[in-house]
Design an enzyme around this catalytic site. Structure first.
Site, PDB file in Angstrom:
ATOM      1  CG  ASN A   9       9.285  23.405 -43.537  1.00 43.76           C
ATOM      2  OD1 ASN A   9       8.831  22.751 -44.475  1.00 43.76           O
ATOM      3  ND2 ASN A   9       8.678  24.482 -43.059  1.00 43.76           N
ATOM      4  CD  GLU A  35       8.721  19.042 -44.462  1.00 38.91           C
ATOM      5  OE1 GLU A  35       7.717  19.493 -45.041  1.00 38.91           O
ATOM      6  OE2 GLU A  35       8.800  18.972 -43.218  1.00 38.91           O
ATOM      7  CG  ASP A 165       8.877  15.136 -38.576  1.00 34.66           C
ATOM      8  OD1 ASP A 165       8.072  14.604 -37.779  1.00 34.66           O
ATOM      9  OD2 ASP A 165       8.663  16.223 -39.128  1.00 34.66           O
ATOM     10  CG  ASN A 167       4.791  14.023 -39.461  1.00 35.62           C
ATOM     11  OD1 ASN A 167       4.475  15.128 -39.014  1.00 35.62           O
ATOM     12  ND2 ASN A 167       5.407  13.877 -40.613  1.00 35.62           N
TER      13      ASN A 167
END
Length: 212
Positions: A9, A35, A165, A167
């Site tokens: 992130n 990310e 990731d 999601n």
């Protein structure tokens, strides 16, 4: 081979929290990052090549030998600044590094792939389907493309490790309140159905395999 995957992130944000020190102490052979929210020209030399001296102009997918305790970074960045992006850090020089090869996904830096002999390691940042499934078609297109990419490597006799990731919360056990999330992004029926499809077509969810 030890492989670690982490959605940071924001790679520049975690650098301020000791990311480079953590990486050098991790003893991992390969670290997949999602990310990143940055392009290589926005990164410090320490982030481009942790543990070794690096020039500011290190190119995307540069191939260089690293000291035994150092890593070299390979990055796939989004055209939109501060958005998405994936990377792979490795102490082992890859035989190849590439992206998905599909413009609509490469424009968002969704995938970085490194090959080591008969192994392809993929760092993937699956799209968020967003509220009311606004980007669900885009996400399902990505899911289809990543499945085809995995099959491409398998057809060449390679093994694949698809890190990232996703999601997607696949099963009710993955959420504290599954019933309340049935219409929310990440737990939509179409997303869970794709995970069923993926894991029933020759691919193993390693987390589920070891953590029932």
């Amino acid at each position: 081979m030890t492989i670690i995957s982490w959605n940071v992130n924001g790679i520049r944000a975690v650098e301020k929290k000791g990311f480079v020190d953590w990486l050098l102490k991790s003893d991992a052979d390969v670290v997949c990052i999602q990310e990143t929210k940055a392009s290589p020209d926005q990164l410090t030399p320490a982030l481009l090549n942790p543990g070794e001296d690096a020039d500011d102009d290190t190119p995307l997918f540069a191939q260089s030998d690293s000291p035994d305790n150092a890593y070299h970074g390979y990055f796939s960045s989004a055209q939109k600044k501060g958005y998405s992006g994936t990377a792979i850090y490795t102490r082992i020089k890859p035989d190849f590094v590439e992206t998905m090869g599909v413009k609509e996904f490469d424009d968002e830096g969704r995938t970085t792939i490194a090959g080591f002999g008969k192994l392809a390691v993929i760092s993937a940042y699956f799209p968020n389907s967003q509220g009311e499934g606004l980007r669900l078609p885009y996400k399902l297109d990505y899911c289809k493309a990543i499945f085809e990419k995995c099959n491409e490597y398998v057809s060449k006799g390679m093994d694949i490790v698809l890190c990232g990731d996703y999601n997607i919360a696949h099963k009710p056990i993955d959420l504290s309140h599954p019933k309340a999330n049935e219409h929310n992004a990440g737990y939509l029926p179409e997303e869970r159905a794709w995970m069923d499809f993926f894991t029933s077509n020759g691919y193993t969810d390693t987390f589920r395999h070891f953590c029932q």
